[in-house]
Design an enzyme around this catalytic site. Structure first.
Site, PDB file in Angstrom:
ATOM      1  N   HIS A 174      58.808 -22.249  84.208  1.00 25.91           N
ATOM      2  CA  HIS A 174      58.281 -21.459  84.493  1.00 25.91           C
ATOM      3  C   HIS A 174      56.389 -21.817  85.036  1.00 25.91           C
ATOM      4  O   HIS A 174      56.583 -21.401  86.452  1.00 25.91           O
ATOM      5  CB  HIS A 174      57.356 -20.087  84.272  1.00 25.91           C
ATOM      6  CG  HIS A 174      57.506 -18.791  84.704  1.00 25.91           C
ATOM      7  ND1 HIS A 174      55.746 -18.388  84.955  1.00 25.91           N
ATOM      8  CD2 HIS A 174      57.914 -18.105  85.659  1.00 25.91           C
ATOM      9  CE1 HIS A 174      55.943 -17.429  85.918  1.00 25.91           C
ATOM     10  NE2 HIS A 174      57.459 -17.216  86.078  1.00 25.91           N
ATOM     11  N   HIS A 334      55.442  -5.191  87.671  1.00 27.89           N
ATOM     12  CA  HIS A 334      55.808  -7.072  86.973  1.00 27.89           C
ATOM     13  C   HIS A 334      54.226  -7.319  86.605  1.00 27.89           C
ATOM     14  O   HIS A 334      54.316  -7.579  85.634  1.00 27.89           O
ATOM     15  CB  HIS A 334      56.267  -7.362  88.201  1.00 27.89           C
ATOM     16  CG  HIS A 334      56.357  -8.818  88.116  1.00 27.89           C
ATOM     17  ND1 HIS A 334      55.556  -9.602  88.834  1.00 27.89           N
ATOM     18  CD2 HIS A 334      56.769  -9.668  86.742  1.00 27.89           C
ATOM     19  CE1 HIS A 334      56.059 -11.431  88.149  1.00 27.89           C
ATOM     20  NE2 HIS A 334      56.494 -11.358  87.224  1.00 27.89           N
ATOM     21  N   HIS A 338      52.115  -8.536  83.248  1.00 26.32           N
ATOM     22  CA  HIS A 338      51.671  -9.588  82.506  1.00 26.32           C
ATOM     23  C   HIS A 338      50.577  -9.387  81.976  1.00 26.32           C
ATOM     24  O   HIS A 338      49.779  -9.422  81.059  1.00 26.32           O
ATOM     25  CB  HIS A 338      52.153 -10.610  83.866  1.00 26.32           C
ATOM     26  CG  HIS A 338      52.938 -11.356  83.836  1.00 26.32           C
ATOM     27  ND1 HIS A 338      52.928 -12.557  83.430  1.00 26.32           N
ATOM     28  CD2 HIS A 338      54.517 -11.263  85.115  1.00 26.32           C
ATOM     29  CE1 HIS A 338      54.440 -13.039  83.857  1.00 26.32           C
ATOM     30  NE2 HIS A 338      54.973 -11.761  84.555  1.00 26.32           N
TER      31      HIS A 338
HETATM   32 CU1  C2O Z   1      57.846 -16.037  87.186  1.00 29.04          CU
HETATM   33 CU2  C2O Z   1      56.183 -11.990  86.097  1.00 29.04          CU
HETATM   34  O1  C2O Z   1      56.967 -14.249  86.961  1.00 29.04           O
END
Ligand code: C2O
Length: 596
Positions: A174, A334, A338
């Site tokens: 990531h 989203h 996070h």
């Molecule tokens: Cu690459 Cu939730 O992000």
């Protein structure tokens, strides 16, 4: 202690049942009870569906096209290539994008994968799958499943760090794809960083990431039907951090990763169960009670899933500067999940609250399994209009991953559009938000006309405009006399272009249309709420790292609901919510975009 229980109760079928779009869920509503104690049991009927809403929905469906795919040409820069991750992963550099103070990067910025061979990664060919892996909602799995999942993660954690299958290497993927590990050298732009967020690469990149991660876990426990769970945050029963991820304590009362390998020490303690996730999280607690929080979450899902075009749902392709624009869910729910999950006491809100570290929390993969499901659900809402991008730049964009056999392979967006072709599917879970069409807070007052002379018109305003305080501006609509047929042919879209902000910090602002200052806060449950713009930080501490993007909001339904369809101007309000001190917007406009 607050607890949440939910049961589905069949109710009288709604008149819109014949519509393919709503028949799946509109015959049920939810009885949600948010209990503050065992003996108190206030009931709430969700959603607030009124006959007015239903009638209007029928009308919209009759019109067709409002859910249609459109190609936006107004935001994002033109793209002349499919983004291609480098063949040679050894060209990867430390992922220091925005990192001015690596000392504060407790997870490290050396995110490049190990190189096991010199051969060029071959194109990946999807195997034939004898059996689909079925991803379950995390709140509904049984103990056997949890034992198996924990065993798989424990096995991954036990691998040596240099193994591409190890916990650490999987987490680094990531960081490498987000914080500047790779460049667009294969596109002839060695000085431009490859970035898979804030663009239409977001859904397919993360789908492939989870695809291999899931297969690696299955292989580690010898189960080729193993499927990841999804954190079902769009459904009231799944709005807490999944219990399986919560800490398990040892004899001395310390959380122990050996007892629960799904535990991550870098999470916000006050957001462990039974806290209910806030899908409009601003970095501070919303103060809403359980019922209102659930309602706001469902309205948020409605606003980010319904009335989206292909471009507003996926975002747009990166251009020659490597930058695109984000879609509604990426830039909305989203981001909220996070930031809400990451630990606010850590210097960079590790792990989930910063892109460089997010891949080190098991919650990341469970969260993204639901983001991935949103792509799948969105297409199912109306298969005739909710379509994947079809341009070659999108279809042929590609990334490299180690597969479950440690073979480095190249994968393409075009092979990621159908989950069953990728060997998995989702165990169904209700989508109650489909009925949460927002309600106008103030109606038919022609807010814009009353603001003339008080609020500037766009053409009188100096751009870029600063977002360090609330911005109000009158924006002219391209047309006030739109017939039903006109609406079928084109969407009315509010564009915010050139949004420039410090990418080192969590940044969020809300966008309202015809909002009145009456001391009442306009939330996602109100029609006046056009949407939100929310960004997970891309870098760490230190100096500012400016990023620029845009965002588009479809406002057809909003204008109907606030009865502003005949107004020449609308009042657009931008409300900074977090990290907006240095932010600016360079263009605000409303345009009609053909639905094709
Ligand atoms: Cu690459 Cu939730 O992000």
């Amino acid at each position: 202690m607050a607890s949440l229980s939910l049961s589905a109760v069949p109710t009288t079928p709604l008149s819109s049942r014949s519509s393919p779009l709503f028949s799946k869920t509109s015959t049920h509503r939810f009885n949600v009870s948010c209990n503050s104690s065992a003996d108190e049991n206030p009931k709430l009927i969700l959603p607030k569906s009124t006959s007015l809403n239903v009638d209007r929905r029928n009308m919209l469906l009759g019109l067709g096209g409002l859910y249609g795919a459109a190609s936006l040409t107004n935001i994002g820069s033109a793209s002349a290539f499919p983004v291609t991750a480098p063949d040679n992963i050894a060209d990867c550099v430390a992922a220091t994008d925005g990192v001015r103070d690596p000392d504060k990067a407790i997870r490290g910025t050396a995110c490049c994968p190990p190189k096991l061979s010199d051969s060029i990664p071959p194109d990946y060919v999807l195997p034939n799958f004898p059996q689909l892996r079925i991803r379950p909602p995390a709140q509904r799995v049984d103990d056997d499943y949890i034992v198996k999942y924990r065993a798989a993660i424990a096995a991954m954690r036990a691998l040596p760090d240099e193994d591409p299958h190890s916990w650490k290497q999987q987490g680094k993927i990531h960081c490498a794809y987000c914080n500047g590990g790779y460049s667009l050298e294969m596109n002839g732009l060695p000085d431009v960083k490859l970035q898979i967020h804030n663009s239409s690469l977001f859904y397919p990149f993360h789908r492939w990431y989870l695809y291999f991660y899931e297969r690696i876990l299955g292989k580690l426990i010898g189960d080729d039907t193993f499927a990841l769970p999804y954190w079902n945050w769009d459904n009231p029963t799944g709005m807490m951090l999944p219990a399986m991820l919560a800490p398990v304590f040892d004899d001395r009362g310390n959380p122990n990763q050996l007892l629960n390998p799904l535990f991550d020490p870098f999470r916000e303690v006050k957001h462990l169960p039974p806290a209910i996730v806030d899908l409009q999280y601003r970095g501070t607690e919303s103060g809403l009670d359980c019922i209102d929080q659930i309602n706001t979450n469902l309205s948020t899902m409605y606003s980010q899933m319904i009335n989206q075009t292909t471009d507003t749902f996926f975002g747009t392709n990166p251009g020659d500067d490597g930058k695109g624009t984000p879609g509604s869910i990426e830039n909305g729910a989203h981001t909220s999940v996070h930031i809400w999950t990451g630990n606010s006491k850590m210097p960079n809100r590790e792990d989930m609250g910063n892109f460089y570290s997010a891949g080190y929390d098991p919650a990341f993969y469970v969260h993204h399994a639901n983001v991935d499901r949103m792509w799948h659900v969105w297409k199912g809402l109306n298969p005739l209009t909710n379509k994947d991008p079809i341009d070659d730049d999108w279809l042929n964009a590609s990334y490299v991953f180690y597969d479950e056999n440690r073979q480095l392979v190249r994968v393409y967006n075009r092979d990621a559009v159908d989950v069953t072709k990728m060997g998995y599917d989702f165990e169904p879970s209700r989508t109650p938000w489909i009925n949460n069409r927002p309600v106008a807070r103030v109606k038919a007052s022609n807010v814009a006309a009353q603001s003339v002379g008080v609020v500037k018109k766009v053409e009188e305003m100096e751009f870029p405009v600063k977002l360090d305080q609330t911005v109000k501006v009158l924006v002219k609509r391209p047309s006030t006399k739109r017939s039903e047929d006109d609406k079928k042919k084109a969407n009315e879209i509010l564009f915010l272009n050139g949004i420039k902000y410090n990418g080192q910090q969590f940044f969020k602002f809300d966008v309202l249309v015809d909002d009145v200052d009456d001391g009442i806060e306009t939330t996602a449950a109100s029609s006046e709420f056009a949407g939100t713009f929310a960004q997970v930080p891309h870098g760490l501490g230190g100096e500012k790292m400016f990023m620029t993007t845009g965002r588009a909001f479809v406002i057809n339904e909003l204008l109907e609901d606030i009865e502003a369809e005949d107004d020449e101007y609308v009042l657009v309000t931008l409300v900074p919510r977090a990290g907006a001190d240095d932010a600016t917007v360079s263009e605000i406009k409303i345009q009609l975009v053909p639905t094709e």
